[in-house]
Every structure is written in structure tokens, then in C-alpha cells.
Design an enzyme around this catalytic site. Structure first.
Site, mmCIF file in Angstrom:
data_model
loop_
_atom_site.group_PDB
_atom_site.id
_atom_site.type_symbol
_atom_site.label_atom_id
_atom_site.label_comp_id
_atom_site.label_asym_id
_atom_site.label_seq_id
_atom_site.Cartn_x
_atom_site.Cartn_y
_atom_site.Cartn_z
ATOM 1 N N ASN A 14 40.522 4.709 17.982
ATOM 2 C CA ASN A 14 40.354 5.249 19.343
ATOM 3 C C ASN A 14 41.576 6.054 19.771
ATOM 4 O OD1 ASN A 14 37.765 4.455 20.822
ATOM 5 N ND2 ASN A 14 38.322 2.554 19.774
ATOM 6 N N LEU A 93 46.813 -8.722 29.708
ATOM 7 C CA LEU A 93 47.965 -8.387 30.553
ATOM 8 C C LEU A 93 47.974 -9.321 31.766
ATOM 9 C CD1 LEU A 93 47.526 -4.520 30.357
ATOM 10 C CD2 LEU A 93 49.357 -5.849 29.282
ATOM 11 N N ASN A 107 40.594 0.524 29.572
ATOM 12 C CA ASN A 107 40.307 -0.191 28.327
ATOM 13 C C ASN A 107 38.942 0.246 27.820
ATOM 14 O OD1 ASN A 107 40.627 -2.221 26.283
ATOM 15 N ND2 ASN A 107 39.222 -3.539 27.434
ATOM 16 N N HIS A 109 35.695 -1.370 25.587
ATOM 17 C CA HIS A 109 35.172 -2.632 25.064
ATOM 18 C C HIS A 109 33.845 -2.357 24.344
ATOM 19 C CE1 HIS A 109 34.647 -6.935 24.819
ATOM 20 N NE2 HIS A 109 33.386 -6.763 25.189
HETATM 21 C C1 GRF Z 1 37.369 -1.107 19.263
HETATM 22 O O1 GRF Z 1 36.137 -1.609 18.834
HETATM 23 C C2 GRF Z 1 37.521 -1.290 20.742
HETATM 24 O O2 GRF Z 1 36.320 -1.217 21.445
HETATM 25 C C3 GRF Z 1 38.084 -2.681 20.837
HETATM 26 O O3 GRF Z 1 38.942 -2.806 19.733
HETATM 27 C C4 GRF Z 1 38.525 -1.912 18.707
HETATM 28 C C5 GRF Z 1 39.716 -1.049 18.382
HETATM 29 O O4 GRF Z 1 39.473 -0.210 17.291
HETATM 30 N N1 GRF Z 1 38.739 -2.878 22.115
HETATM 31 P P1 GRF Z 1 40.553 0.913 16.907
HETATM 32 O O5 GRF Z 1 41.869 0.197 16.674
HETATM 33 O O6 GRF Z 1 40.621 1.869 18.052
HETATM 34 O O7 GRF Z 1 40.036 1.552 15.654
#
Ligand code: GRF
Length: 204
Positions: A14, A93, A107, A109
Site C-alpha cells: 500500500n 495507537l 488507515n 482495513h
Molecule cells: C493490507 O491488507 C491492509 O489492508 C492491512 O494490512 C495489509 C498491509 O499490506 N491493514 P501491505 O504491507 O500494504 O502490503
């Protein structure tokens, strides 16, 4: 220009999608720093590769969570952070930290909140037997995965999906809606009224 600090504990895909959108000129923002609580996080390597300032902070080196978070806050202040982006950051946090950055922490999710909060959201969705799942970008409040929702994307759950199959389908959508949400924030097109996030529409 919005100054962003990203917190990540893992592979950082991400994080990468946000980097790529900024590089493509799609978001008027700059990632000032990547902070990780995990020395081996892929996100740290990505930051190195992209020439983004990065720091590993070992939470175990602090006596209390408060001390750890005070260190985080001073790092964030040092780079004039406007927005904290949690991208697979595996810690909760404290209310104090959240208050400090009220409505300035986001965030992502991997479920359609409010369903399946917390860990292993994709497995939770499979076990429950839902036919659709997805992902949610939200502001962080003092609860776990409970803050005002900015954007969601829906994906089908297929009969023979493993948790990994579903996670991969959801992840593709994460990489689309996280940068899109941050773009809206950077362009000042978002307001929060109670639990509700409103997106200002262009007038034309
Ligand atoms: C993702 O599935 C996100 O939704 C969750 O943790 C994962 C992180 O994946 N919070 P990356 O490290 O961004 O590949």
C-alpha cells in the site's frame, strides 16, 4: 502540498501504491518519512529504493508505550507532518496519540467495516460465509477500526476462495482506493460531520 508520514510494519504494498500515485503527479503530497516498528519490513526497503527518509524504531527499547509514542510524535513534528498514513501498521495507537493528530490519521482495513474488525479480516469474512467483502479507508479514532469511513470497495467472495485468494482480490482494490482517498484529503475535498465523511463535489 500535504506532508505525509507513513507507518508500516510489513511488506508495504500500500505504501508503494501511494508512492507511485504521488510520482505520477496524481496527489499533491510528499512522503516525508516512513516509520517502521519492524526491522525486516519490506516497507523500509521500498523507502530506501525510493529515496524516502525512513526509520526503524524498536518499541521494545522504550519503557512504556507513552515513551515510544512520544518519540514517534517528535519524529513527526520534525518533518512537519500533516497526515499520518497507516499502511499495515500492526499496533494500536493510544488515545493520546490519536488526539494529537485528530482527524489526521488514516488507515486501510481489508474488510467492509464495520464487519470483521481486527486481525485476519479476510479469514473472518470467509469463515462467516459472506458473499462480498472488500476494503475500507477510514480516519482513525480511539477505537479499533471504528473511525469515520472515507471510501470502500467491494469484491465478490468466491466459493472456493482461500484466505490468500480473497486477500489478493481485496489488495488490488486497496491499491486503488487508498491513493484516491489521500488525493481527496490532499486536495482538501473532505469534511467530517460526526461519523460522516463528506466529499466535496466539483461544481461544473
Ligand atoms: C493490507 O491488507 C491492509 O489492508 C492491512 O494490512 C495489509 C498491509 O499490506 N491493514 P501491505 O504491507 O500494504 O502490503
Amino acid at each position: 502540498m500535504l506532508n505525509i508520514a507513513v507507518f508500516a510494519s510489513g511488506r508495504g504494498s500500500n505504501f508503494q501504491s501511494i508512492i507511485d500515485s504521488i510520482k505520477a503527479g496524481e496527489i499533491p503530497a510528499e512522503i516525508k518519512i516512513l516509520v517502521s516498528d519492524t526491522q525486516t519490513a519490506g516497507a523500509l526497503k521500498r523507502a530506501e529504493r525510493e529515496d524516502i527518509e525512513n526509520i526503524y524504531i524498536n518499541p521494545d527499547h522504550f519503557e512504556t508505550k507513552k515513551d515510544y509514542e512520544e518519540e514517534l510524535l517528535s519524529i513527526l513534528e520534525g518533518v512537519n507532518t500533516d497526515l499520518v498514513v497507516l499502511a499495515g501498521y500492526m499496533r494500536i495507537l493510544s488515545p493520546l496519540f490519536v488526539k494529537h493528530f485528530k482527524n489526521r490519521i488514516v488507515n486501510i482495513h481489508p474488510s467492509l467495516l464495520p464487519a470483521f474488525r481486527g486481525l485476519d479480516a479476510q479469514k473472518q469474512a470467509l469463515d462467516y460465509g459472506v458473499k462480498h467483502s472488500g476494503c475500507t479507508v477510514h480516519f482513525v479514532d480511539q477505537g479499533m477500526d471504528t473511525g469515520p469511513i472515507i471510501m470502500q470497495a467491494v469484491v465478490p467472495v468466491k466459493q472456493d476462495d482461500s484466505a490468500d485468494d480473497l486477500a489478493a482480490r481485496i489488495l488490488k482494490e486497496e491499491h486503488r482506493i487508498y491513493p484516491e482517498s489521500i488525493k481527496l484529503i490532499a486536495e482538501d475535498k473532505i469534511t467530517i460531520e460526526g461519523r460522516k465523511v463528506k466529499i466535496l463535489k466539483e461544481e461544473n
